[in-house]
Enzyme design. Structure first.
Site, PDB file in Angstrom:
ATOM      1  CE1 TYR A   1      -3.758  -0.524   4.954  1.00  0.00           C
ATOM      2  CE2 TYR A   1      -2.294  -0.864   6.808  1.00  0.00           C
ATOM      3  CZ  TYR A   1      -2.552  -0.954   5.459  1.00  0.00           C
ATOM      4  OH  TYR A   1      -1.622  -1.486   4.619  1.00  0.00           O
TER       5      TYR A   1
ATOM      6  CB  SER B   1      -0.937   0.026   1.202  1.00  0.00           C
ATOM      7  OG  SER B   1      -2.155  -0.570   0.846  1.00  0.00           O
TER       8      SER B   1
ATOM      9  CB  VAL C   1      -0.159  -5.898   4.145  1.00  0.00           C
ATOM     10  CG1 VAL C   1      -1.501  -5.352   4.570  1.00  0.00           C
ATOM     11  CG2 VAL C   1      -0.085  -6.114   2.653  1.00  0.00           C
TER      12      VAL C   1
HETATM   13  N1  GLU Z   1      -1.682  -5.504  -2.298  1.00  0.00           N
HETATM   14  C1  GLU Z   1      -2.367  -5.419  -1.052  1.00  0.00           C
HETATM   15  C2  GLU Z   1      -3.854  -5.666  -1.232  1.00  0.00           C
HETATM   16  O1  GLU Z   1      -4.446  -5.168  -2.126  1.00  0.00           O
HETATM   17  C3  GLU Z   1      -2.109  -4.084  -0.453  1.00  0.00           C
HETATM   18  C4  GLU Z   1      -2.702  -3.975   0.901  1.00  0.00           C
HETATM   19  C5  GLU Z   1      -1.967  -3.060   1.823  1.00  0.00           C
HETATM   20  O2  GLU Z   1      -0.740  -2.975   1.862  1.00  0.00           O
HETATM   21  O3  GLU Z   1      -2.697  -2.382   2.561  1.00  0.00           O
HETATM   22  O4  GLU Z   1      -4.468  -6.388  -0.509  1.00  0.00           O
END
Ligand code: GLU
Length: 317
Positions: free
Chosen positions: A253, A77, A271
């Site tokens: 988040y 993200s 993540v």
């Molecule tokens: N590629 C991850 C997803 O779409 C990114 C999520 C993240 O890092 O918040 O689930």
């Protein structure tokens, strides 16, 4: 990077920074209790949970690091920061903010409920629906050239030398593509309402590739320094204000409020276990430690940024 005024006039805050990073690395490296490495993307589960790195790049362009700072990891993200900046520079804020909102979201990053409740416009560009929308705008405009353009742009923000640009980790891309039911649902939902500018698969392919761009904390702290320095010649001040504003309110988040209290600086987590943080007019900071808390943020990374912000009085107090 040309030194900014604060550095030319001798910013005392850069003094002793290496010692501070080394000390924080020692105290925070193992502060991962209760954290779990993300495993919903199978490739991410293979990362060594003991890795830790902390880097800071001043607005004068000097980078200091402690720990495993050459280790590359997928931006996940954190790539949404560069994607948003790219979209704002390419399409302008009016067009971008017609497609995504600018307000925080108290639900998890991949929530479908909020999307349906918010007139089909993703609440902000940092939750998955919003980032897929941004990817779709870029994919519609640039087609096959999209990922190359985003990579070149992100490499410039990261200060990578020509010929040594950032690249996509194809293993992580494949792993995410094959386990992406939730992101596919978000994209299909937005397509069903006519909101998605281009096809589901084209939008998702770009989104997953952007999440799979590999960088280390030195690269990410340089991106932070570019933002801390007003965007240099790469970003307009309007873009920097929008990106930093959204990082402040939506970057961690559903833990963005707690981070604002503890650290008090614009930041974006992923993540992967990375967090990119900006101390405006001072420095960019990046931390990496894979175990995540239940909200999806790096446990040790959160602790390290709390310590650094306080020790260096990065919020001015
Ligand atoms: N590629 C991850 C997803 O779409 C990114 C999520 C993240 O890092 O918040 O689930």
């Amino acid at each position: 990077m040309q030194p900014s005024e604060s550095v030319r006039s001798g910013n005392a805050r850069t003094e002793g920074i290496q010692e501070k990073l080394d000390r924080i690395e020692k105290t925070c490296r193992l502060r991962t209790v209760g954290g779990k490495v993300a495993s919903y993307i199978p490739e991410l589960a293979n990362v060594d949970p003991k890795l830790f790195s902390l880097s800071a790049t001043t607005v004068g362009g000097e980078t200091f690091s402690s720990g495993d700072s050459s280790v590359l990891f997928s931006m996940q993200s954190i790539s949404k920061v560069a994607a948003l900046a790219f979209a704002l520079e390419t399409f302008g804020p009016e067009r971008v903010f017609r497609k995504v909102g600018t307000e925080p979201c108290s639900e998890p990053f991949n929530s479908i409920m909020k999307l349906e409740m918010s007139s089909n416009t993703p609440l902000n560009p940092f939750i998955n629906s919003g980032a897929i929308m941004i990817a779709s705008l870029i994919a519609e405009a640039l087609g096959e050239k999209a990922i190359g353009a985003v990579l070149a742009f992100t490499s410039l923000l990261a200060g990578r030398a020509p010929g040594n640009g950032l690249t996509v980790n194809e293993r992580i891309y494949e792993s995410e593509t094959s386990t992406a039911d939730r992101n596919r649902s978000l994209a299909y939902f937005m397509r069903s309402t006519g909101a998605l500018p281009c096809g589901v698969e084209e939008s998702l392919a770009l989104y997953f590739r952007m999440c799979s761009i590999e960088a280390n904390t030195k690269d990410l702290s340089f991106i932070g320094a570019t933002l801390a320095n007003g965007g240099m010649s790469l970003l307009s001040l309007e873009t920097v204000y929008a990106v930093l504003g959204l990082m402040s309110t939506c970057g961690l988040y559903s833990e963005s409020g707690q981070f604002a209290i503890q650290v008090g600086l614009p930041a974006k987590s992923g993540v992967c276990g990375g967090i990119l943080c900006v101390a405006p007019a001072q420095m960019g900071i990046a931390v990496f430690s894979p175990p995540l808390d239940e909200r999806g943020n790096s446990v040790a990374g959160f602790a390290a940024l709390t310590a650094l912000s306080r020790e260096m009085k990065l919020r001015g107090l």
